[in-house]
Design a protein around this motif. Structure first.
Motif, PDB file in Angstrom:
ATOM      1  N   GLU A  35       0.913  -1.266  -0.134  1.00 13.05           N
ATOM      2  CA  GLU A  35      -0.037   0.131   0.040  1.00 13.05           C
ATOM      3  C   GLU A  35       0.977   1.169   0.158  1.00 13.05           C
ATOM      4  OE1 GLU A  35      -2.798   0.529   3.400  1.00 13.05           O
ATOM      5  OE2 GLU A  35      -4.317   1.008   1.877  1.00 13.05           O
ATOM      6  N   ARG A  36       1.955   1.255   0.866  1.00  9.92           N
ATOM      7  CA  ARG A  36       2.804   2.424   0.943  1.00  9.92           C
ATOM      8  C   ARG A  36       3.382   2.645  -0.400  1.00  9.92           C
ATOM      9  NH1 ARG A  36       6.285   0.459   4.995  1.00  9.92           N
ATOM     10  NH2 ARG A  36       4.655  -0.309   6.181  1.00  9.92           N
ATOM     11  N   ALA A  37       3.563   1.705  -1.330  1.00 11.43           N
ATOM     12  CA  ALA A  37       4.466   1.626  -2.355  1.00 11.43           C
ATOM     13  C   ALA A  37       3.219   2.058  -3.542  1.00 11.43           C
ATOM     14  CB  ALA A  37       4.831   0.159  -3.015  1.00 11.43           C
ATOM     15  N   GLY A  38       2.002   2.347  -3.168  1.00  3.99           N
ATOM     16  CA  GLY A  38       1.017   2.932  -4.070  1.00  3.99           C
ATOM     17  C   GLY A  38       0.136   1.823  -4.657  1.00  3.99           C
ATOM     18  N   GLU A  39       0.352   0.761  -4.417  1.00  3.20           N
ATOM     19  CA  GLU A  39      -0.564  -0.300  -5.043  1.00  3.20           C
ATOM     20  C   GLU A  39      -1.908  -0.337  -4.428  1.00  3.20           C
ATOM     21  OE1 GLU A  39       1.239  -3.857  -6.172  1.00  3.20           O
ATOM     22  OE2 GLU A  39       3.326  -3.114  -5.758  1.00  3.20           O
ATOM     23  N   VAL A  40      -2.968  -0.820  -5.153  1.00  6.66           N
ATOM     24  CA  VAL A  40      -4.390  -0.973  -4.829  1.00  6.66           C
ATOM     25  C   VAL A  40      -4.359  -2.362  -3.782  1.00  6.66           C
ATOM     26  CG1 VAL A  40      -6.780  -1.009  -5.341  1.00  6.66           C
ATOM     27  CG2 VAL A  40      -5.183   0.310  -6.728  1.00  6.66           C
ATOM     28  N   VAL A  41      -4.845  -2.132  -2.561  1.00  7.05           N
ATOM     29  CA  VAL A  41      -5.134  -3.383  -1.666  1.00  7.05           C
ATOM     30  C   VAL A  41      -6.444  -3.186  -1.045  1.00  7.05           C
ATOM     31  CG1 VAL A  41      -4.236  -4.138   0.574  1.00  7.05           C
ATOM     32  CG2 VAL A  41      -2.286  -3.024  -1.027  1.00  7.05           C
ATOM     33  N   VAL A  42      -7.209  -4.232  -0.857  1.00  8.69           N
ATOM     34  CA  VAL A  42      -8.642  -4.640  -0.405  1.00  8.69           C
ATOM     35  C   VAL A  42      -8.501  -4.991   0.751  1.00  8.69           C
ATOM     36  CG1 VAL A  42     -10.652  -5.188  -1.056  1.00  8.69           C
ATOM     37  CG2 VAL A  42      -9.148  -5.059  -2.780  1.00  8.69           C
ATOM     38  N   PRO A  43      -9.006  -4.534   1.950  1.00  2.52           N
ATOM     39  CA  PRO A  43      -9.493  -2.936   2.136  1.00  2.52           C
ATOM     40  C   PRO A  43      -8.268  -2.066   2.263  1.00  2.52           C
ATOM     41  CG  PRO A  43      -9.869  -4.361   4.154  1.00  2.52           C
ATOM     42  CD  PRO A  43      -9.211  -5.342   3.198  1.00  2.52           C
ATOM     43  N   GLU A  44      -8.446  -0.807   2.204  1.00  2.00           N
ATOM     44  CA  GLU A  44      -7.597  -0.001   2.123  1.00  2.00           C
ATOM     45  C   GLU A  44      -7.299   0.295   3.646  1.00  2.00           C
ATOM     46  OE1 GLU A  44      -7.792   3.657  -0.076  1.00  2.00           O
ATOM     47  OE2 GLU A  44      -8.636   2.387  -1.738  1.00  2.00           O
ATOM     48  N   GLY A  45      -6.185   0.697   3.964  1.00  2.00           N
ATOM     49  CA  GLY A  45      -5.654   1.144   5.408  1.00  2.00           C
ATOM     50  C   GLY A  45      -5.395  -0.196   6.287  1.00  2.00           C
ATOM     51  N   SER A  46      -4.276  -0.058   7.049  1.00  2.00           N
ATOM     52  CA  SER A  46      -3.960  -1.184   7.875  1.00  2.00           C
ATOM     53  C   SER A  46      -4.818  -1.510   9.042  1.00  2.00           C
ATOM     54  CB  SER A  46      -2.654  -1.019   8.517  1.00  2.00           C
ATOM     55  OG  SER A  46      -2.414  -0.415   9.476  1.00  2.00           O
ATOM     56  N   VAL A  47      -5.502  -0.297   9.559  1.00  2.00           N
ATOM     57  CA  VAL A  47      -6.530  -0.358  10.806  1.00  2.00           C
ATOM     58  C   VAL A  47      -7.743  -1.209  10.196  1.00  2.00           C
ATOM     59  CG1 VAL A  47      -7.702   0.713  12.494  1.00  2.00           C
ATOM     60  CG2 VAL A  47      -5.483   1.600  11.671  1.00  2.00           C
ATOM     61  N   PRO A  48      -8.607  -0.794   9.296  1.00  2.00           N
ATOM     62  CA  PRO A  48      -9.389  -1.657   8.842  1.00  2.00           C
ATOM     63  C   PRO A  48      -9.172  -3.204   8.368  1.00  2.00           C
ATOM     64  CG  PRO A  48      -9.385   0.472   7.370  1.00  2.00           C
ATOM     65  CD  PRO A  48      -8.093   0.217   8.419  1.00  2.00           C
ATOM     66  N   ARG A  49      -7.820  -3.386   7.869  1.00  2.00           N
ATOM     67  CA  ARG A  49      -7.607  -4.641   7.572  1.00  2.00           C
ATOM     68  C   ARG A  49      -7.450  -5.613   8.917  1.00  2.00           C
ATOM     69  NH1 ARG A  49      -4.361  -2.516   3.646  1.00  2.00           N
ATOM     70  NH2 ARG A  49      -2.535  -2.156   4.873  1.00  2.00           N
ATOM     71  N   ARG A  50      -7.260  -5.052  10.035  1.00  2.00           N
ATOM     72  CA  ARG A  50      -6.821  -5.809  11.287  1.00  2.00           C
ATOM     73  C   ARG A  50      -8.340  -6.711  11.416  1.00  2.00           C
ATOM     74  NH1 ARG A  50      -4.582  -1.542  15.048  1.00  2.00           N
ATOM     75  NH2 ARG A  50      -2.796  -1.294  13.557  1.00  2.00           N
ATOM     76  N   ALA A  51      -9.436  -6.114  11.186  1.00  2.00           N
ATOM     77  CA  ALA A  51     -10.659  -6.648  11.279  1.00  2.00           C
ATOM     78  C   ALA A  51     -11.116  -7.932  10.385  1.00  2.00           C
ATOM     79  CB  ALA A  51     -11.688  -5.845  11.295  1.00  2.00           C
ATOM     80  N   VAL A  52     -10.004  -7.969   9.442  1.00  2.00           N
ATOM     81  CA  VAL A  52     -10.373  -8.959   8.334  1.00  2.00           C
ATOM     82  C   VAL A  52      -9.365 -10.185   8.579  1.00  2.00           C
ATOM     83  CG1 VAL A  52     -10.428  -9.650   5.885  1.00  2.00           C
ATOM     84  CG2 VAL A  52     -10.935  -6.989   6.740  1.00  2.00           C
ATOM     85  N   SER A  53      -9.859 -11.432   8.420  1.00  2.00           N
ATOM     86  CA  SER A  53      -9.031 -12.511   8.636  1.00  2.00           C
ATOM     87  C   SER A  53      -8.008 -12.611   7.615  1.00  2.00           C
ATOM     88  CB  SER A  53      -9.597 -13.778   8.654  1.00  2.00           C
ATOM     89  OG  SER A  53     -10.208 -14.281   7.487  1.00  2.00           O
ATOM     90  N   VAL A  54      -6.778 -13.305   7.990  1.00  2.00           N
ATOM     91  CA  VAL A  54      -5.560 -13.301   7.081  1.00  2.00           C
ATOM     92  C   VAL A  54      -5.864 -14.011   5.755  1.00  2.00           C
ATOM     93  CG1 VAL A  54      -3.724 -13.006   8.722  1.00  2.00           C
ATOM     94  CG2 VAL A  54      -4.786 -15.312   8.250  1.00  2.00           C
ATOM     95  N   TRP A  55      -6.734 -15.084   5.839  1.00  2.00           N
ATOM     96  CA  TRP A  55      -7.356 -15.922   4.751  1.00  2.00           C
ATOM     97  C   TRP A  55      -8.045 -15.097   3.878  1.00  2.00           C
ATOM     98  CZ3 TRP A  55      -4.301 -19.649   5.873  1.00  2.00           C
ATOM     99  CH2 TRP A  55      -4.011 -20.089   7.138  1.00  2.00           C
ATOM    100  N   ARG A  56      -9.073 -13.929   4.245  1.00  2.00           N
ATOM    101  CA  ARG A  56      -9.796 -13.336   3.514  1.00  2.00           C
ATOM    102  C   ARG A  56      -8.831 -12.367   2.795  1.00  2.00           C
ATOM    103  NH1 ARG A  56     -14.275 -14.136   1.356  1.00  2.00           N
ATOM    104  NH2 ARG A  56     -13.995 -12.385  -0.215  1.00  2.00           N
ATOM    105  N   LEU A  57      -7.683 -11.991   3.413  1.00  2.00           N
ATOM    106  CA  LEU A  57      -7.042 -11.097   2.907  1.00  2.00           C
ATOM    107  C   LEU A  57      -5.880 -11.642   1.845  1.00  2.00           C
ATOM    108  CD1 LEU A  57      -5.367  -8.969   6.048  1.00  2.00           C
ATOM    109  CD2 LEU A  57      -6.742  -8.108   4.383  1.00  2.00           C
ATOM    110  N   MET A  58      -5.541 -12.895   2.000  1.00  2.00           N
ATOM    111  CA  MET A  58      -4.837 -13.419   1.074  1.00  2.00           C
ATOM    112  C   MET A  58      -5.706 -13.802  -0.330  1.00  2.00           C
ATOM    113  SD  MET A  58      -2.841 -16.159   3.508  1.00  2.00           S
ATOM    114  CE  MET A  58      -2.445 -17.341   2.268  1.00  2.00           C
ATOM    115  N   LEU A  59      -6.904 -14.139  -0.110  1.00  2.00           N
ATOM    116  CA  LEU A  59      -7.738 -14.248  -1.278  1.00  2.00           C
ATOM    117  C   LEU A  59      -8.003 -13.143  -2.043  1.00  2.00           C
ATOM    118  CD1 LEU A  59     -10.870 -16.628  -0.166  1.00  2.00           C
ATOM    119  CD2 LEU A  59      -9.198 -17.086  -2.076  1.00  2.00           C
TER     120      LEU A  59
END
Lengths: 310, 279
Positions: A35-59
């Motif tokens: 994200e810091r390198a400017g790429e698109v990541v779902v969901p945005e921001g590391s705080v909202p990502r904390r609520a998402v499980s790692v498996w979901r993030l990987m998918l």
């Protein structure tokens, strides 16, 4: 030798699981970096990502998962990264002609090895003297044996910072002595127990025979009890040296240490360089393996020469 | 000078008393009295030597000072005990022991796995695993979870190795007998092989009791909430409240001995049939 195939299979499986585990362990760090390198990541921001499980993030971010395998400060480094770091701090240092550089693991391993050997020597000596006392004096047996057992149930690490403070107050410079004391403490017990067993190994008939030879107490000790205890001694020495290494590394962990494998772990923690921690851990494992193997060889050679090889 | 003489007299007196006791007919009372007298003598000699040399309490406090601090700060010691021993060490010990037992039973089903894992387990059990403490603190945070995680890894391998060895203890004859009874795998496991493995399992559990406390305390050196024995010891050394550190060490010693004692007591109940327990 017939165990080689199973051992290597199991090792290969462990390494495989390790590689698989790297992806979920590192995905958050990897996504932050992407994200810091400017790429698109779902969901945005590391705080909202904390609520998402790692498996979901990987998918959702399957393109960025591979990033987790090449992080500079991973939560879980890959075995390859650890190997590279190990090589960088040992082999490469040798190639550059500076094998004992303070940035290399050879220097730190040497510091740890020294304390371990001193502690091992001290602990072995204490263990043997204690065992002789216990075998020959009933008073010593009744007084010492319970305390020897209790001493091992006391977590020595609680004492480690204390021993370091004490010895610096008494005027001993450096950490060599306190570290050796801690490893001697961990190492004496297996030797003591093994030697008590070994010195009592001769059968009454053998002891009686020496008495009919009019042998003195010292002679029967040197000619019968001591040789009979050698196999027991070596078995406990192997346990003891591993314990001594643990003791040294524990002695290097409390704050303030600069050199030694334990200090590398501590410094790696303070500076947030996980690779340094992992490589120091593996160096310690290699050291432990080498020391135990050496003693095993010594055991085989000695027992063969004494005609006691199984 | 007089303290020095007192220390010498105490030592000789204690030893002479023990020699006299050891020379008498062996009984349960003597087996307990002799080590107790030895320990008390050591404490008294320590006290006398501290007075004899006028050692500053900042370096080495006398046992009486430590005892006073102990009595005065029981509430601190109790919170630390709960944080480190009850939350960190015991939970980690329970998780690690159960995981190791299950893993051992699973591994045991395959001779290939047993041959592959035993040497590795033996090797790992000899490694300085405490070193993973900073990694676990990084993964699981400052609270007791990271301490329990270190303890899980530390106790896992000794228990695993011992259990796998123990499961092979039942002799071929005994297994054949179970087969003639038409016992299935689980019946043989529960009625014959697990009971036969108990001396080995308890050997592993006893080794693990000490490791559990070591792991929980060392992990606190790498970051912890503002309570816990390791935290108190490392900050106490820094702030020169050495008597409190010694009080914590006393708690650690008591906790370690009690933990070991409880496991040994259970072992005695469970393996009453084993020769080592009947002697």
């Amino acid at each position: 030798m017939k165990n080689l195939v199973p051992v290597f299979t199991v090792l290969a499986v462990i390494v495989g699981i390790w590689y698989l585990a790297v992806a979920p362990m590192n995905v958050r760090v990897a996504l932050d970096q992407a994200e810091r390198a400017g790429e698109v990541v779902v969901p945005e921001g590391s705080v909202p990502r904390r609520a998402v499980s790692v498996w979901r993030l990987m998918l959702d971010n399957s393109d960025h998962v591979a990033l987790g395998y090449a992080l500079e400060r991973p939560r879980l480094p890959t075995p390859g990264q650890v190997g590279q770091e190990l090589w960088k701090t040992t082999g490469e240092m040798v190639q550059k002609g500076r094998p004992f550089s303070k940035r290399g693991l050879i220097y730190h391993g040497w510091i740890t090895l020294q304390s371990t050997l001193w502690g091992f020597a001290l602990g072995t000596l204490l263990g043997i003297v204690g065992a002789v006392a216990i075998v020959y004096s009933r008073t010593a047996q009744l007084s010492l044996m319970p305390w020897a057992i209790i001493s091992q149930t006391i977590p020595i690490v609680a004492l480690a910072p204390m021993i370091i403070v004490l010895s610096s107050q008494v005027g001993i410079e450096g950490r060599g002595v306190p570290k050796a004391i801690i490893s001697a403490y961990l190492c004496f017990f297996p030797v003591l127990v093994g030697m008590v067993k070994g010195l009592r190994a001769p059968q009454p008939a053998q002891l009686d025979l020496l008495r009919t030879y009019n042998a003195t107490g010292l002679q029967s000790f040197l000619r019968l009890r001591l040789p009979a205890s050698v196999p027991y001694l070596f078995t406990s020495l192997k346990v003891g040296i591993a314990a001594a290494l643990v003791g040294t590394i524990v002695g290097e962990l409390p704050t303030g240490a600069i050199s030694g494998l334990g200090a590398r772990i501590l410094i790696g923690d303070q500076f947030g360089t996980p690779l340094a921690i992992w490589s120091a851990l593996f160096a310690a494992a290699v050291l432990a393996g080498a020391l135990v193997t050496l003693l095993d060889l010594a055991q085989r050679v000695t027992l063969k020469r004494m005609g006691m090889a199984p | 000078m007089s303290w020095l003489i007192l220390a010498l007299v105490l030592w000789l007196g204690g030893w002479a008393l023990n020699m006299w006791l050891a020379g008498r007919k062996e009984s349960r009372a003597i087996r307990i009295a002799v080590p107790v007298i030895f320990g008390l003598t050591l404490l008294l000699v320590w006290e006398a030597l501290v007075n004899a040399f006028g050692i500053s309490p900042v370096i080495l406090p006398a046992p009486s000072t430590v005892a006073q601090t102990f009595a005065a700060s029981t509430d601190i010691l109790w919170t630390d005990f709960q944080q480190t021993v009850v939350k960190g060490a015991l939970r980690g010990f329970a998780i690690g022991a159960i995981a190791a037992l299950i893993a051992a039973v699973l591994i045991d089903r395959s001779a290939f796995l047993t041959r592959g894992l035993l040497p590795i387990g033996n090797f790992v059990a000899a490694l300085p695993i405490v070193g993973i403490a900073p990694i676990m603190v990084n993964w699981f945070g400052f609270d007791w979870q990271s301490k329990a995680a270190v303890v899980v890894v530390m106790v896992f391998f000794p228990i695993l190795v011992n259990t796998v060895q123990g499961l092979n203890e039942a002799s071929a004859m005994q297994r054949d007998l179970m087969r003639t009874y038409a016992a299935g795998y689980w019946q043989t496991l529960l009625r014959l092989r697990l009971p036969a493995a108990m001396p080995f399992i308890f050997n592993g559990l006893k080794i693990a009791t000490t490791l559990a406390l070591i792991g929980a305390i060392v992990a606190e050196y790498f970051g912890s909430p503002t309570r816990g024995m390791g935290f108190r010891i490392s900050t106490g050394v820094g702030s020169l409240s050495i008597d409190l550190v010694w009080a914590e060490i006393a708690v650690a010693a008591l906790a370690g001995t009690a933990f070991y004692g409880i496991v040994a007591w259970i072992e005695k109940r469970v393996t009453f049939w084993h020769p080592s327990q009947r002697g």
